[in-house]
Design a protein around this motif. Structure first.
Motif, PDB file in Angstrom:
ATOM      1  N   GLN A 294      -1.407  -7.382  -3.817  1.00 13.77           N
ATOM      2  CA  GLN A 294      -2.257  -7.052  -2.667  1.00 13.77           C
ATOM      3  C   GLN A 294      -3.498  -7.936  -2.631  1.00 13.77           C
ATOM      4  O   GLN A 294      -3.871  -8.470  -1.587  1.00 13.77           O
ATOM      5  CB  GLN A 294      -2.684  -5.582  -2.727  1.00 13.77           C
TER       6      GLN A 294
ATOM      7  N   ARG B  47       0.844  -1.215   0.000  1.00 17.66           N
ATOM      8  CA  ARG B  47       0.000   0.000   0.000  1.00 17.66           C
ATOM      9  C   ARG B  47       0.870   1.252   0.000  1.00 17.66           C
ATOM     10  O   ARG B  47       0.591   2.222  -0.704  1.00 17.66           O
ATOM     11  CB  ARG B  47      -0.924  -0.010   1.215  1.00 17.66           C
ATOM     12  N   HIS B  48       1.922   1.223   0.804  1.00 19.28           N
ATOM     13  CA  HIS B  48       2.839   2.364   0.881  1.00 19.28           C
ATOM     14  C   HIS B  48       3.527   2.581  -0.469  1.00 19.28           C
ATOM     15  O   HIS B  48       3.651   3.718  -0.938  1.00 19.28           O
ATOM     16  CB  HIS B  48       3.875   2.107   1.984  1.00 19.28           C
TER      17      HIS B  48
ATOM     18  N   LYS C  25       2.421   1.759  -3.338  1.00 22.02           N
ATOM     19  CA  LYS C  25       1.423   2.246  -4.297  1.00 22.02           C
ATOM     20  C   LYS C  25       1.319   3.765  -4.225  1.00 22.02           C
ATOM     21  O   LYS C  25       1.262   4.448  -5.253  1.00 22.02           O
ATOM     22  CB  LYS C  25       0.070   1.602  -3.990  1.00 22.02           C
TER      23      LYS C  25
END
Length: 196
Positions: A107, A85-86, A88
């Protein structure tokens, strides 16, 4: 097919650093192998180390190895998800859309990996059942190689067969395990399919 004895688990629950070290030595390579499916190699090692640091700081207690496995795999899974997520966010404007799609795919795949205690108990039952159904020589070779961790030459010497015969029996067993464990491969690949 347990890797951790009940004595080690008891010592781990008593916060003994020697027991923690045993668990680390057994599970670190397995967890790194699991994480590397989803994140870059260098990050996989960091994320697994973070999971162990978290375990040491929180000092949870485990009734059995399935709970320990579930705890560790869930932590690594969550660490990988946070990393992805980071990444991304950071790479939103700098990376190609192909890499963004791959990140999203990883993910999604990670979210679907079941790391519950029940899953590890199911895996253990399937492994034991499959092992029991293997032909005798195939089972002997597989147990010595993958469960006792012996090198192919050591197995060949112990059973008075050639290294080629050992390799053939392992290949035969792995084909069977790939079929019986197809739904759990991301979690068991470290155990059965890493070359010795």
């Amino acid at each position: 097919m347990n890797s951790i004895s009940s004595d080690i688990l008891n010592l781990l629950n008593k916060k003994q650093s020697a027991a923690f070290e045993v668990v680390f030595n057994i599970y670190y390579p397995r967890l790194v192998y699991f994480a590397k499916v989803y994140v870059p190699d260098y990050e996989a090692k960091n994320l697994v180390q973070d999971a162990f640091v978290s375990m040491w700081e929180r000092k949870p207690e485990f009734l059995n190895e399935a709970q320990l496995q579930s705890y560790l795999y869930t932590n690594v899974k969550n660490n990988c998800l946070m990393f992805l997520r980071h990444e991304k966010v950071i790479k939103k404007y700098t990376e190609s859309s192909a890499l963004q799609k791959q990140n999203l795919l990883h993910q999604t795949a990670l979210k679907q990996v079941d790391t519950t205690v029940i899953t590890f108990q199911e895996i253990e039952k399937i492994i034991e059942q499959t092992l029991a159904e293997l032909p005798e020589r195939c089972r002997e070779v597989f147990v010595l190689s993958r469960i006792e961790g012996k090198k192919n030459q050591e197995v060949a010497d112990e059973l008075s067969i050639s290294v080629k015969a050992v390799e053939a029996q392992i290949t035969k067993a792995l084909k069977i395990f790939r079929l019986t464990l197809k739904d759990y491969l991301p979690l068991v690949v470290f155990l059965l399919f890493i070359n010795k």
